[in-house]
Every structure is written in structure tokens, then in C-alpha cells.
Design an enzyme around this catalytic site. Structure first.
Site, PDB file in Angstrom:
ATOM      1  N   PRO A  77       0.764  -1.499   0.056  1.00 51.93           N
ATOM      2  CA  PRO A  77       0.074   0.036   0.104  1.00 51.93           C
ATOM      3  C   PRO A  77       0.866   1.366  -0.012  1.00 51.93           C
ATOM      4  O   PRO A  77       1.931   1.409   0.631  1.00 51.93           O
ATOM      5  CB  PRO A  77      -0.785  -0.056   1.309  1.00 51.93           C
ATOM      6  CG  PRO A  77      -1.166  -1.684   1.342  1.00 51.93           C
ATOM      7  CD  PRO A  77       0.365  -2.289   0.939  1.00 51.93           C
ATOM      8  N   CYS A  78       0.365   2.449  -0.839  1.00 47.88           N
ATOM      9  CA  CYS A  78       0.955   3.713  -0.922  1.00 47.88           C
ATOM     10  C   CYS A  78       0.677   4.512  -0.122  1.00 47.88           C
ATOM     11  O   CYS A  78       1.296   5.484   0.336  1.00 47.88           O
ATOM     12  CB  CYS A  78       0.951   3.963  -2.528  1.00 47.88           C
ATOM     13  SG  CYS A  78       1.283   3.086  -3.573  1.00 47.88           S
ATOM     14  N   PRO A  79      -0.388   4.514   0.610  1.00 50.00           N
ATOM     15  CA  PRO A  79      -0.865   5.781   1.575  1.00 50.00           C
ATOM     16  C   PRO A  79      -0.111   6.144   2.464  1.00 50.00           C
ATOM     17  O   PRO A  79       0.136   7.364   2.894  1.00 50.00           O
ATOM     18  CB  PRO A  79      -2.115   5.479   1.916  1.00 50.00           C
ATOM     19  CG  PRO A  79      -2.918   4.534   0.857  1.00 50.00           C
ATOM     20  CD  PRO A  79      -1.633   3.929   0.253  1.00 50.00           C
TER      21      PRO A  79
END
Length: 419
Positions: A77-79
Site C-alpha cells: 500500500p502507498c498511502p
């Protein structure tokens, strides 16, 4: 037939999956949290073992069943690292980067490939990167990070991605980052056939106006609204290319639209910008409604970029090309010397001692700022002594598989909005 095996975590809708397949990797298993993305994987590759659920839940898949695969890959995941977000890093319940490194230690693949947003390359995460690199070395892996732009690998958009590759020492000397093959066209040339498909008379004029590569497609998360093509700056860049970025269209413009109409992109067009098609080997079908499709596409690793990096890894594992000398293999990049000074100390050290040990010339204001950044991802004890306040590194805040880690409660609370 693929001659190399891969386990892919956080597989998404298949951008990295397809690229790795074209690079010669067969999937032993692909794990994905989002049900629609998992359905897309199953739709396109019925023979694959696709598992739907939290990748850190061994009830979904058991890493012990996939020991000694050739490659562990994933778009975690990037967030937690996104410039557009809060950059919570290790304290974000979605952060799985450090956990994926520990997974490599458990599974012992020959190579590791993890990709994320450009934000992870920023100074805010220098210590996090150092932690990852040091841990990989402890596990027996050489590693390197590189910021890759999709437009340098045949994709008609900028899309910078920060990529980590790690290999066993015996394979590392054969690895080379892929040579750049810049995209030679524009948004107009990439999408003209799709934009003109329903007879719009303004398609040719639009093709001439859309005379540059696209800004980065932004898939967004479930925490936000419907599909659009990004923040204010990205919308302005799209407008300069003759595209209305305030949403995604169901169909391309037709003969009833005026010549000077400013069209929105369809999901098929967004997929083209992301690297799917028009070549048949990049053909891919997406499941779900329009917004769901858009998010799957927009959050993906462009298949041609994944293919380029995957091919470089496959070449190293197959001992293709010329091996480098050992002295040229070692990558001694120091991402955060202050963190290394803290890590090497067995007792609490003052600001003066830490700065001297780090070998950096920084003032007290910069020191405090750096320590505050470190404290976001690491547990640091502080103790007031006669010589001044002393600091000692106690641990890493991130999730690496601990059964009692607070990540589990936060993940369960926010699961419906995690993407």
C-alpha cells in the site's frame, strides 16, 4: 511456459502480475485485499491461485507453503508514504513494507521486488529506507532502490515509482537495472483510435492538442470520492492536453459532440495510459462498475515497467549477460547517518555525540527536526543528563508480523475503507 516462480502480495488488479508473467515468472499464488481486484485477476487468469483477503492473515494464505520461490513481489500500500497523504509511515495500519521484508526472511526467495510511490524516496523516510536496507543485509540480501518513471519504459504517462530490488549475493552481480526505452508518442497518439471510435469529428484536432505524455494517473482510495484524474495541478495538466479531468466517461464522444468539445477519458483510455494495450499481449479485462474499474487501473504498477524490471531480475537469476566485479556490486549508500549513529550506540548519546558519530554538520534546529522525523517511525527513549538530553533507539514502530501489534485493531476498524 514460465521457468521461474513468483509469489505476489498486494497484487492489485494485475499490472505487476502481467508484467512479471511477460518477463517469465509463473505465479505460485497472488494475494489481494480488494475483492474487485481479486475478481479481475481471476477473470484474466483462471488458472492462477488467487487468494482474497488480508495478506498478513495466514488464514488467507500460508507463506510456509511457498518456500524457496524465485521471486517475492508486491505493490504494498502507498498511502503511508504518499505526498498527498499524511505520510504516517510505520504508524499507518496500511503499511506493509517492513512486514514484506520480514516475509522475505521467512520465505527465502532468491529475489524480492517491492514498488511504491515517490514519497518513499523523500527525506522524511530516509531512516525507514535505511532500516529496510539494513534488515535485508541481515537476511542475506543485496538491495538497491531506484526511482523509475513509466514514460521511460514505453508508457504514455510520467508516473514515478520507487522500486526496491533485492537479490542473494550470488545472483546480485548479474543484476542491472533495465535500460530506458522512452515512450515515443503523446496522449493524442496513444488514445486517438479510442477517442475517434464513436465518430467524433473533433478527434483529429484533439489528437494534435494532446501533444505530451500524461501526468500521473491517480487511482485514489476508498476513503475519498468518485473517479477523477487527480489533484488540482494534475487537472490543469490534463486541461492543457484537452481532457476534462473532473470524472471518467462511460463512452467516448460521438458525432453529436461539437468539434471543440473537451472530452473525459473512459476507463479503457485510462488503462491505455497506464500501459495496458493496444498490443494484444497487454490485453486485460477489469471487473466491477466504472469507479471500481478506475481505481483498479489507477492504483496499478504499469505492466511494461513491471515487465522491464522483472526481465532484469529474471536475467540475473538465469545468469544472463556479464557479471559485475564484486567491488561494483556493493551498494554502500547511506540513507540516514543519524539513524545509523543511533542504531550503533549501545548506550544513550547526547546531541553532540550523535552528530559527531554521524559525521554530519548540522545545527540544533536541524537535529531536533531530524529526531522528530525519526520518532515517527522508531521508538526513541530520551533521558535528561548533566551533559544534556540523551537519546537511545529502542525499536521500530512498524508492523513486521507481531501478533499483538496495534495494526490489527486499526486494520479491522478501517478495513472497509482500506485500498
Amino acid at each position: 511456459m514460465a521457468d521461474l516462480s513468483a509469489v505476489e502480495i498486494c497484487a492489485g488488479a494485475g499490472g505487476q502480475s502481467l508484467g512479471l508473467e511477460l518477463a517469465g515468472f509463473g505465479h505460485a499464488v497472488a494475494v489481494e485485499l480488494d475483492e474487485n481486484a481479486a475478481n479481475t485477476l481471476k477473470t484474466n487468469r483462471e488458472q492462477w491461485d488467487v487468494r482474497h483477503g488480508d495478506v498478513a492473515d495466514e488464514g488467507v494464505w500460508n507463506p510456509k507453503e511457498f518456500l524457496d520461490v524465485d521471486l517475492l513481489a508486491g505493490g504494498v500500500p502507498c498511502p503511508p508514504f504518499s505526498i498527498a497523504g499524511k505520510q504516517l509511515g510505520a504508524t499507518d495500519e496500511r503499511d506493509l513494507f517492513a512486514w514484506a521484508v520480514e516475509l522475505a526472511g521467512r520465505m527465502q526467495p532468491r529475489a524480492v521486488l517491492l514498488e511504491n510511490v515517490r514519497g518513499l524516496s523523500m527525506p522524511r523516510f530516509s531512516a525507514y529506507r535505511q532500516h529496510v536496507k539494513d534488515r535485508l543485509r541481515e537476511l542475506g540480501y543485496w538491495s538497491d532502490w531506484k526511482l523509475l518513471h513509466a514514460s521511460d519504459y514505453g508508457v504514455p504517462q510520467l508516473r514515478p515509482r520507487f522500486v526496491l530490488v533485492a537479490l542473494r549475493d550470488e545472483d546480485a552481480q548479474w543484476f542491472e537495472w533495465p535500460e530506458e526505452t522512452p515512450y515515443q508518442g503523446t496522449v493524442g497518439t496513444a488514445l486517438f483510435d479510442l477517442m475517434a471510435a464513436d465518430g467524433w469529428l473533433g478527434a483529429e484536432a484533439w489528437r494534435r492538442k494532446a501533444n505530451d505524455v500524461a501526468p500521473t494517473i491517480v487511482g485514489g482510495s476508498k476513503k475519498h470520492g468518485g473517479a477523477d484524474l487527480g489533484p488540482t495541478r494534475a487537472k490543469a495538466a490534463w486541461r492543457a492536453l484537452g481532457v476534462d479531468a473532473m470524472g471518467v466517461a462511460d463512452t467516448p464522444p460521438n458525432e453529436k459532440h461539437p468539434v471543440d468539445f473537451m472530452p473525459k477519458l473512459t476507463t479503457e483510455m485510462v488503462a491505455r495510459i497506464q500501459g495496458w494495450g493496444p498490443d494484444p499481449e497487454y490485453d486485460w479485462q477489469f471487473t466491477g462498475r466504472k469507479t471500481t474499474k478506475y481505481r483498479q487501473i489507477g492504483n496499478a504498477f504499469p505492466p511494461p515497467v513491471a515487465r522491464a524490471v522483472g526481465t532484469s531480475i529474471a536475467d540475473a537469476l538465469n545468469r544472463q549477460g556479464q557479471p559485475k566485479e564484486s567491488s561494483k556490486v556493493e551498494n554502500e549508500v547511506m540513507h540516514d547517518r543519524l539513524y545509523l549513529a543511533l542504531k550503533s550506540a549501545s548506550t544513550p548519546l547526547t546531541e553532540r555525540d550523535l552528530v559527531k558519530l554521524a559525521g554530519e554538520k548540522i545545527n540544533s534546529v536541524t537535529f531536533e527536526r531530524r529526531m522528530a522525523a525519526l520518532a515517527r517511525d522508531f521508538v526513541i527513549d530520551e533521558d535528561d543528563q548533566l551533559e544534556g538530553r540523551a537519546y537511545q533507539l529502542v525499536g521500530f514502530k512498524g508492523f513486521i508480523g507481531q501478533e499483538q501489534h496495534e495494526r490489527h485493531a486499526r486494520f479491522a476498524e478501517h478495513r472497509s475503507r482500506i485500498s
